[in-house]
Design a protein around this motif. Structure first.
Motif, short mmCIF file in Angstrom:
data_model
loop_
_atom_site.label_atom_id
_atom_site.label_comp_id
_atom_site.label_asym_id
_atom_site.label_seq_id
_atom_site.Cartn_x
_atom_site.Cartn_y
_atom_site.Cartn_z
N LEU A 253 0.92 -1.19 -0.03
CA LEU A 253 0.06 0.07 -0.05
C LEU A 253 0.78 1.12 -0.14
N TRP A 254 1.94 1.28 0.74
CA TRP A 254 3.07 2.44 0.60
C TRP A 254 3.30 2.64 -0.83
N ALA A 255 3.21 1.96 -1.77
CA ALA A 255 3.65 2.17 -3.05
C ALA A 255 2.66 3.06 -3.74
N GLU A 260 7.05 11.93 -0.87
CA GLU A 260 6.88 12.47 0.79
C GLU A 260 5.93 11.54 1.28
N GLY A 261 4.87 10.83 0.66
CA GLY A 261 3.89 10.00 1.55
C GLY A 261 4.87 8.87 2.01
N ARG A 262 5.70 8.34 1.20
CA ARG A 262 6.44 7.27 1.71
C ARG A 262 7.27 7.81 2.95
N HIS A 263 7.84 8.87 2.97
CA HIS A 263 8.74 9.66 3.97
C HIS A 263 7.71 9.31 5.35
N HIS A 264 6.51 9.87 5.26
CA HIS A 264 5.70 9.99 6.28
C HIS A 264 5.19 8.46 6.76
N TRP A 265 5.11 7.60 5.54
CA TRP A 265 4.60 6.17 6.01
C TRP A 265 5.82 5.71 6.80
N LEU A 266 6.98 5.83 6.78
CA LEU A 266 7.64 5.18 7.47
C LEU A 266 7.80 5.74 9.22
N THR A 267 7.60 6.92 9.33
CA THR A 267 7.20 7.83 10.63
C THR A 267 6.08 6.84 11.08
N THR A 268 4.96 6.97 10.49
CA THR A 268 3.74 6.21 10.95
C THR A 268 4.09 4.73 11.33
N ALA A 269 4.58 4.26 10.46
CA ALA A 269 5.11 2.42 10.92
C ALA A 269 6.00 2.29 12.05
N LEU A 270 6.94 3.42 12.39
CA LEU A 270 7.53 3.50 13.51
C LEU A 270 7.06 3.43 14.69
N GLY A 271 5.93 4.62 14.78
CA GLY A 271 5.25 4.72 15.82
C GLY A 271 4.22 3.51 16.16
N GLY A 290 11.13 -5.55 -4.96
CA GLY A 290 11.46 -4.29 -5.44
C GLY A 290 10.90 -3.99 -6.50
N ARG A 291 9.51 -4.03 -6.76
CA ARG A 291 9.01 -3.54 -7.86
C ARG A 291 8.89 -2.08 -7.96
N HIS A 292 8.64 -1.67 -6.75
CA HIS A 292 8.36 -0.14 -6.47
C HIS A 292 9.28 0.62 -5.64
N ILE A 293 10.62 0.02 -5.82
CA ILE A 293 11.80 0.86 -5.00
C ILE A 293 12.30 1.76 -6.04
N VAL A 294 11.70 2.81 -6.36
CA VAL A 294 12.02 3.93 -7.17
C VAL A 294 12.74 5.32 -6.46
N ASP A 295 12.57 5.21 -5.30
CA ASP A 295 13.50 6.32 -4.46
C ASP A 295 13.65 5.71 -3.30
N GLU A 296 14.58 6.40 -2.37
CA GLU A 296 15.24 5.89 -1.08
C GLU A 296 14.14 5.42 0.01
N PRO A 297 13.21 6.32 0.20
CA PRO A 297 12.13 5.99 1.35
C PRO A 297 11.30 4.74 0.75
N GLY A 298 11.36 4.57 -0.44
CA GLY A 298 10.52 3.47 -1.11
C GLY A 298 11.27 2.06 -0.78
N PHE A 299 12.69 2.40 -0.76
CA PHE A 299 13.60 1.12 -0.29
C PHE A 299 13.36 0.62 1.16
N PHE A 300 13.27 1.70 2.32
CA PHE A 300 13.02 1.44 3.49
C PHE A 300 11.52 1.10 3.94
N CYS A 301 10.49 1.49 3.15
CA CYS A 301 8.94 0.84 3.25
C CYS A 301 9.01 -0.47 2.74
N ALA A 302 9.71 -1.11 1.81
CA ALA A 302 9.60 -2.42 1.25
C ALA A 302 10.64 -3.09 2.20
N LEU A 303 11.53 -2.71 2.81
CA LEU A 303 12.44 -3.34 3.87
C LEU A 303 11.85 -3.84 5.13
#
Length: 379
Positions: A253-255, A260-271, A290-303
């Motif tokens: 769903l993060w994809a 910027e949304g992916r950046h915020h997804w990571l803070t939500t997931a951390l919380g 890896g289908r949607h890892i097109v930016d740095e925050p996408g890598f961490f969302c997928a990880l």
């Protein structure tokens, strides 16, 4: 009353449980993206340009202005030795004129912005200093100048309106304060709720400064909250909508979010990460989609999803990843990471240049994972 989107609680960092003050139907003026770093006009006074600065000045004389990139000013002591450095980013040369102090030198006007990593707000040379040594992004010599002046632009600071909390049903200490006609309503925290009424993430903290009866129903009030914390970015709304049903159960769903949304997804997931859950035993295998890892925050969302499932967290940046690998975040080294569709990241990561921070490339991320003791297999 419609399903409330937010809960208002007393702000008390030492309290074991939140004291619920109100449920709120909605909020206005809540989201606020940080403004772009302001650009300013600067004078390089008594300048002897060299290298790319000299070439950019020649282009500016012909075309009206010319881009230069990063300009570093090395602050020199009275012996001409480096004391500290200070930088300007996204520099554009606007023009020049003879220096009134020394007609053999030039006063060069540039437009630029200050990067966040500068050690202080404005550079100042020590007594008897000859000025600044000018350097490019790779420390190539671009000449020298005797002084630096900031030309004020006279633009007023923008004042953000308070957050309006609409259709609030007051209770507890807030209801008591309203009934008593008190003007000081206290410090509060606004929390986004999912459809089941569970907290998704803290939205903002601040002071309640005013209230009026709400047009949304009898006994309801609209409140004004003056934030002292940063407002959530506009991208937070798209993330919270995907967490409306609780922690996601559908992968990827993060994809659907912007960068910027992916950046915020990571803070939500951390919380929402359950830190008390024990880590999986070392030696496991995790599959990175890896289908949607097109930016740095996408890598961490997928990880995070690979290690801890949909909505999972396993770092939002390089330093946070190193902390996660120490344990209490779902997995401990050593483990195997199977990176599927790795060509997407190889093609996309690190190719959009930034002035102050270039995103990590695929090869750099791969080398980092290997150095951290992770067995990465590309698929």
């Amino acid at each position: 009353m419609p399903r409330p989107k937010y809960a208002l609680t007393a702000y008390d960092p030492d309290a074991e449980y939140d004291d619920n003050w109100a449920l709120c139907a909605d909020a206005e003026n809540l989201f606020g993206d940080p403004p772009a770093p302001p650009r300013g006009t600067y004078e390089l006074i008594g300048c002897a340009p060299a290298g790319e600065l000299d070439k950019a000045l020649a282009r500016a004389r012909a075309d009206g202005s010319a881009p230069l990139g990063i300009l570093t000013l090395e602050i020199l002591d009275k012996n001409g030795e480096r004391v500290e450095e200070w930088s300007l980013a996204d520099v554009r040369v606007l023009g020049d004129r003879p220096c009134a102090r020394d007609l053999s030198l030039r006063d060069i006007t540039v437009e630029a912005r200050e990067p966040p990593h500068n050690p202080f707000d404005y550079p100042q040379c020590p007594p008897l200093s000859p000025g600044y040594r000018l350097l490019g992004a790779e420390d190539e010599p671009w000449g020298s100048c005797r002084d630096l002046a900031h030309v004020p632009d006279g633009r007023p600071d923008l004042v953000e309106p308070p957050v309006r909390l609409l259709g609030c049903s007051p209770r507890g200490a807030l209801l008591t304060a309203l009934d008593a006609g008190e003007e000081d309503l206290g410090h509060a925290k606004l929390v986004r709720l999912d459809t089941a009424g569970h907290a998704v993430q803290t939205a903002v903290e601040g002071e309640l400064v005013a209230w009026i009866p709400s047009a949304r129903g009898r006994g309801l009030v609209d409140l004004a909250l003056e934030p002292w914390s940063d407002r959530p970015p506009t991208a937070a709304e798209q993330v919270w909508e995907r967490w409306d049903g609780g922690r996601p159960t559908e992968p990827g769903l993060w994809a659907r979010c912007t960068t910027e949304g992916r950046h915020h997804w990571l803070t939500t997931a951390l919380g929402r990460h359950e830190a008390h859950r024990p880590d999986a035993e070392p030696g496991g295998t995790y599959h990175l989609d890896g289908r949607h890892i097109v930016d740095e925050p996408g890598f961490f969302c997928a990880l995070g999803e690979a290690v801890n499932g949909p909505g999972g967290y396993f770092g939002w940046g390089i330093d946070a990843l190193a902390d996660c690998l120490c344990g209490r975040r779902g997995a401990r080294r050593p483990f195997t990471l199977v990176w599927h569709d790795a060509e997407v990241a190889r093609t996309c990561l690190g190719l959009v240049p930034r002035t102050d921070h270039r995103p990590w490339t695929f090869e750099e991320l791969l080398a980092l994972l290997v150095d951290e003791g992770i067995d990465v297999r590309l698929a």
